[in-house]
Design a protein around this motif. Structure first.
Motif, PDB file in Angstrom:
ATOM      1  N   CYS A   7       0.956  -1.158   0.011  1.00  0.00           N
ATOM      2  CA  CYS A   7       0.191  -0.045   0.012  1.00  0.00           C
ATOM      3  C   CYS A   7       0.945   1.115  -0.059  1.00  0.00           C
ATOM      4  N   TYR A   9       0.730   5.507   1.459  1.00  0.00           N
ATOM      5  CA  TYR A   9      -0.010   6.374   2.488  1.00  0.00           C
ATOM      6  C   TYR A   9      -0.128   7.779   2.187  1.00  0.00           C
ATOM      7  N   ILE A  84      -4.857   5.243   3.414  1.00  0.00           N
ATOM      8  CA  ILE A  84      -4.421   3.978   2.787  1.00  0.00           C
ATOM      9  C   ILE A  84      -4.739   3.672   1.240  1.00  0.00           C
ATOM     10  N   TRP A  87      -3.813  -0.313  -2.371  1.00  0.00           N
ATOM     11  CA  TRP A  87      -3.624  -1.510  -1.563  1.00  0.00           C
ATOM     12  C   TRP A  87      -3.888  -2.802  -2.178  1.00  0.00           C
TER      13      TRP A  87
END
Length: 181
Positions: A7, A9, A84, A87
């Protein structure tokens, strides 16, 4: 089998707190789940892939649908969920345990084997074939290399370099989590 979670951020203000949660709470919780053998987190050194990667060695696909995994390992991200992005989760068939990456080494993930690393330098890649979850990328080779050897591959298409964010956690035979450097 190798369970990977990738992922990016998006919130710089809370990113350090999220990383602390993931590394200090989430990984120890995962390694305590029966069937998880190793867990380690990485940060990408080049663009074109998610910024973070976790690689876990698991006994089989059933581990990820177990009640224990749901209680201890799955979820727990609600506070950070909106930040997030990109992902992906994959389950790869592969032999043995994921090697532990030291602070002086680089993880190189490639879409195909890199013959030069294997034939000229003697580094054996870890072959991973996707068998469940997102199944993309469907195939990967992982090489665990000294940083000096990995640096020439920085701009190679289909190759991504990662540094270790945490030491690898390993479960003991009795299921009690402990650290291995």
């Amino acid at each position: 089998m190798f369970y990977t979670v990738e992922c990016s951020y998006t919130d710089a203000e809370s990113e350090a707190e999220w990383n602390a949660f993931y590394s200090q709470q989430k990984l120890p919780a995962l390694i305590s789940v029966t069937g998880f053998t190793t867990s380690q987190r990485f940060r990408a050194l080049n663009a074109g892939c998610p910024a973070y990667l976790a690689i876990h060695t698991v006994n089989d696909a059933d581990v990820l649908s177990s009640e224990e995994y749901r209680l201890k390992g799955g979820g727990n991200f609600s506070r950070w969920q909106s930040c997030i992005t990109d992902w992906h989760r994959n389950l790869y068939a592969g032999e043995g345990l994921a090697p532990a990456l030291s602070a002086n080494d680089i993880l190189l993930l490639s879409a195909k084997p890199i013959g030069f690393l294997e034939s000229e330098l003697g580094y054996r890649g870890l072959e991973m074939q996707a068998v469940a979850l997102d199944k993309t990328p469907a195939y990967r080779m992982a090489y665990f290399l000294p940083a000096a050897i990995a640096s020439p591959f920085t701009d190679m298409p289909g190759v991504y370099l990662y540094e270790s964010l945490t030491p690898q956690l390993q479960s003991s035979e009795k299921g009690t989590p402990h650290h291995h450097a």
